[in-house]
Design a protein around this motif. Sequence first.
Motif, mmCIF file in Angstrom:
data_model
loop_
_atom_site.group_PDB
_atom_site.id
_atom_site.type_symbol
_atom_site.label_atom_id
_atom_site.label_comp_id
_atom_site.label_asym_id
_atom_site.label_seq_id
_atom_site.Cartn_x
_atom_site.Cartn_y
_atom_site.Cartn_z
ATOM 1 N N VAL A 118 0.851 -1.187 0.000
ATOM 2 C CA VAL A 118 0.000 0.000 0.000
ATOM 3 C C VAL A 118 0.884 1.234 0.000
ATOM 4 O O VAL A 118 2.017 1.226 0.477
ATOM 5 C CB VAL A 118 -0.949 0.015 1.212
ATOM 6 C CG1 VAL A 118 -1.926 -1.145 1.109
ATOM 7 C CG2 VAL A 118 -0.170 -0.048 2.521
ATOM 8 N N ALA A 119 0.315 2.333 -0.547
ATOM 9 C CA ALA A 119 1.131 3.524 -0.772
ATOM 10 C C ALA A 119 1.335 4.351 0.493
ATOM 11 O O ALA A 119 2.305 5.076 0.612
ATOM 12 C CB ALA A 119 0.488 4.393 -1.846
ATOM 13 N N ALA A 120 0.421 4.240 1.442
ATOM 14 C CA ALA A 120 0.512 5.027 2.668
ATOM 15 C C ALA A 120 0.776 4.097 3.850
ATOM 16 O O ALA A 120 0.651 2.872 3.715
ATOM 17 C CB ALA A 120 -0.783 5.798 2.881
ATOM 18 N N PRO A 121 1.154 4.634 4.978
ATOM 19 C CA PRO A 121 1.285 3.759 6.150
ATOM 20 C C PRO A 121 0.005 2.975 6.381
ATOM 21 O O PRO A 121 -1.107 3.491 6.204
ATOM 22 C CB PRO A 121 1.560 4.748 7.283
ATOM 23 C CG PRO A 121 2.172 5.943 6.610
ATOM 24 C CD PRO A 121 1.477 6.034 5.292
ATOM 25 N N ASP A 122 0.148 1.686 6.763
ATOM 26 C CA ASP A 122 -1.044 0.872 6.992
ATOM 27 C C ASP A 122 -1.678 1.235 8.334
ATOM 28 O O ASP A 122 -1.282 2.197 8.997
ATOM 29 C CB ASP A 122 -0.695 -0.623 6.898
ATOM 30 C CG ASP A 122 0.253 -1.081 8.008
ATOM 31 O OD1 ASP A 122 0.413 -0.361 9.008
ATOM 32 O OD2 ASP A 122 0.829 -2.175 7.851
ATOM 33 N N VAL A 123 -2.679 0.459 8.741
ATOM 34 C CA VAL A 123 -3.419 0.798 9.957
ATOM 35 C C VAL A 123 -2.538 0.778 11.194
ATOM 36 O O VAL A 123 -2.882 1.368 12.222
ATOM 37 C CB VAL A 123 -4.603 -0.181 10.139
ATOM 38 C CG1 VAL A 123 -5.624 0.017 9.037
ATOM 39 C CG2 VAL A 123 -4.119 -1.623 10.179
ATOM 40 N N ASN A 124 -1.393 0.110 11.108
ATOM 41 C CA ASN A 124 -0.452 0.085 12.230
ATOM 42 C C ASN A 124 0.629 1.149 12.099
ATOM 43 O O ASN A 124 1.586 1.167 12.882
ATOM 44 C CB ASN A 124 0.197 -1.300 12.335
ATOM 45 C CG ASN A 124 -0.812 -2.384 12.628
ATOM 46 O OD1 ASN A 124 -1.641 -2.231 13.538
ATOM 47 N ND2 ASN A 124 -0.774 -3.477 11.861
ATOM 48 N N GLY A 125 0.494 2.010 11.075
ATOM 49 C CA GLY A 125 1.454 3.071 10.897
ATOM 50 C C GLY A 125 2.770 2.633 10.290
ATOM 51 O O GLY A 125 3.781 3.340 10.406
ATOM 52 N N ILE A 126 2.788 1.471 9.635
ATOM 53 C CA ILE A 126 4.026 0.939 9.058
ATOM 54 C C ILE A 126 4.109 1.329 7.593
ATOM 55 O O ILE A 126 3.189 1.080 6.807
ATOM 56 C CB ILE A 126 4.075 -0.595 9.200
ATOM 57 C CG1 ILE A 126 4.019 -0.985 10.683
ATOM 58 C CG2 ILE A 126 5.331 -1.161 8.533
ATOM 59 C CD1 ILE A 126 3.933 -2.476 10.912
ATOM 60 N N ASP A 127 5.220 1.938 7.218
ATOM 61 C CA ASP A 127 5.420 2.328 5.827
ATOM 62 C C ASP A 127 5.789 1.125 4.965
ATOM 63 O O ASP A 127 6.428 0.174 5.433
ATOM 64 C CB ASP A 127 6.544 3.361 5.717
ATOM 65 C CG ASP A 127 6.096 4.735 6.178
ATOM 66 O OD1 ASP A 127 4.940 5.096 5.914
ATOM 67 O OD2 ASP A 127 6.907 5.428 6.826
ATOM 68 N N THR A 128 5.388 1.159 3.690
ATOM 69 C CA THR A 128 5.814 0.148 2.726
ATOM 70 C C THR A 128 7.218 0.486 2.244
ATOM 71 O O THR A 128 7.444 1.601 1.745
ATOM 72 C CB THR A 128 4.865 0.107 1.520
ATOM 73 O OG1 THR A 128 3.554 -0.253 1.963
ATOM 74 C CG2 THR A 128 5.349 -0.903 0.488
#
Length: 445
Positions: free
Chosen positions: A186-196
């Motif tokens: 995913v392009a933005a941080p996921d629901v846990n705030g983790i960047d790709t």
Amino acid sequence: MPRSESSFALEDRGDYAAFLSGFVEASPSSYHAVLTAAEVLVASGFAFLEEGSPWPAPAAGEGAFIIRDGALIAWRAGADLAPDSPVRVLGCHTDSPGFALKPQPDFSAEGWAQAGVEIYGGPLLNSWLDRDLEFAGRLVTTDGMEHLTRTGPVARIPQLAIHLDRDVNSGLALDRQRHVQPIIGVAAPDVNGIDTPSIVELLARGAGVATVDIAGIDVRLSDTQPPARIGANRELLASGRLDNLSSLAAGLVALTATEPAPGTVSVLAAFDHEELGSETRSGASGPLLADVLTRLRSGLTSDLDAREAVDAAARAFAESWCLSADAGHAAHPNYPEKHDPRVRPRPGAGPILKINANQRYATDAHGAALWRRLCDASGVSGQEFVSNNTVPCGSTIGPLTATRLGIRTVDVGVPLLSMHSARELAHIDDLHGLARVTAAFFSGE
């Protein structure tokens, strides 16, 4: 020389299928393929030589190899070598059609992180959709060092749902730029705030290097599904990259398991970039094989004057042979009209002799006779392939090798279904048969 796992594979079809499967799984790129082959060769007593260092003269029973990028040349000397000793070459290629990573690959669209890729060769594009893919290849760091890398399954080229394209089953048309870019997260941080992480970061992790130190990238996409024996009697092998790791594995097994015929040198020539036309420094149109054979010959002609050395080399090439081994087409049960009406390669009927009147393949009558003798000597059934006149065939390294070196060349291979698919299909007896015929070729039976 010690016996390696590959030499035992020549004796049993099941062992051979397991060896080939492991070889393909360990070889997601041409760079990985030559490293995997090198490990097999070293285990069999072959010596690695640097191109920039002096080489010893070929000695009876000894083997050596070199690597140039994604290409490998290996050889083994027979007894009683002379200045005019011929070579017996098994030629093949290490690359397969698919996708290559573009420069500045990271981008995003509609909330998805993606990696930009360029089409490599002529893949069946639809076969790459909705598969679990990895990136694999080599990185070169700022100090000039080369590092192999593979990410594991991180990517997917998603197909459009049928609800959004109701006519898809009437004809799928893929735009070669817009529709084949894989997603990697995913392009933005996921629901846990983790960047790709970027694809370059993933590649750096796989190689154990810092992202900032990467100066060059040669990376391909590869399907991560392992090879599998399928069929009612498990007689078929479904796998990626059978075109043309099936030929490289056959040559590798034959070279490590057999003694060369007396007075000959057995050579395995595995080139890169065949799917692009071979016109590179590591391709069959380049100088690699000619350079290696010249250096080997110099060790046999050191006591001759220049004229005698040239004459000995010409006599040697006149008696030399090359088997150009590349995949061919089995007759397709659902598209019978695409094949010649009478010459129809069948699964399990043996490896094929490839013939084309326009010299897209290099086989001639003398080559056909050699192939017949080798099949008889190895106890392998052989069959022929020729194209339907309305369906032009591709080509191989065979005509290139014959043109560059003047060595009589025969085009052969294993019949496949779904050639250039992300996952191809072959009969185990045909795969094993190619290795057995190649062993007879090297041993002079």
